[in-house]
Write a protein that holds these residues in place. Sequence first.
Motif: not given
Length: 300
Positions: A53-54, A58-60, A64-65
């Motif tokens: 989940g972490v 982080c990937s998302i 997004v950034a």
Amino acid sequence: MFQVVIAVQVDQDRPPGDRSLDACAHTACAGGGRAESIGPPVVDGQDFVVALGVCAVCSILVSVAAVALHGIQEQNKTEEKIRNILLAGNLLKEDQNVEKIYNERIRAEIINLETGQPIPESEYNELLDPNTFDIKTVASDPKYNTKIPANEDIAQIRVMPKYMAVYFVEGENDEMEEIILPFYGKGLWSTMYGFIALGRDIRTIEGLTFYEHGETPGLGGEVDNPRWKLQWKGKQAFDLEGNLKIQVIKGTVDTSTPEAIYEVDGLSGSTLSEAQSWGKIDEKATHSMVHVELSVALPL
């Protein structure tokens, strides 16, 4: 003081040939403390779920950034390019909007390098657009590049674009005052990109700037030194017959020779006069001491 004892037990009920061992560590406290057994760690399936989940979160966030900042990065890239065009043409002014100056003073066109003529706006596309033109992208596209014969490839770039963006500096009544040309070629460690401005006679250099390179600071990186770039102003890029003559020489230009108008000091930094002209040492200095790492100066 603690003493760690490793006790190893063999399970006698295991099949013959199974030599796997069970080990447990016992921690005993000197002075009669209670011993405790530390068994093998227990891995819970929830640990994997949390870790997964972490990683997913982080990937998302990174994705997004990257998407959110792409527009800002492209805008900054465009502004930096405009800034260097204006810098080459001596048009950059502090506390003024660079895009405003660019729109008021610069007329950009795409030139067909085979014919020397501008292409009509009807032929503009994603790559051939003076506002977004990128040398790297166009030069890497087989449709828009051409190979350079090895004996003519003095810039060591192997291929060159068939089209190039050119920037005209306009004054009153839309009269051309300068023409700003992009250029690029191999340095010692990188490909160097810049702009050079020529006056109305298309011979006299009015300014020069580099906007991208990976040369060593203090050596090849001295192309960014304002003192060195100032030497280009007033030099002649071409002779009266239109032959390219400008060159960076080894050492310092001998101003008493006719060829001096076509020459610029080299960047070796090997002479005292060069170091003085670049502002590296005091102009009144009579000698200087250079400290070097022996393994660099005399490699074994």
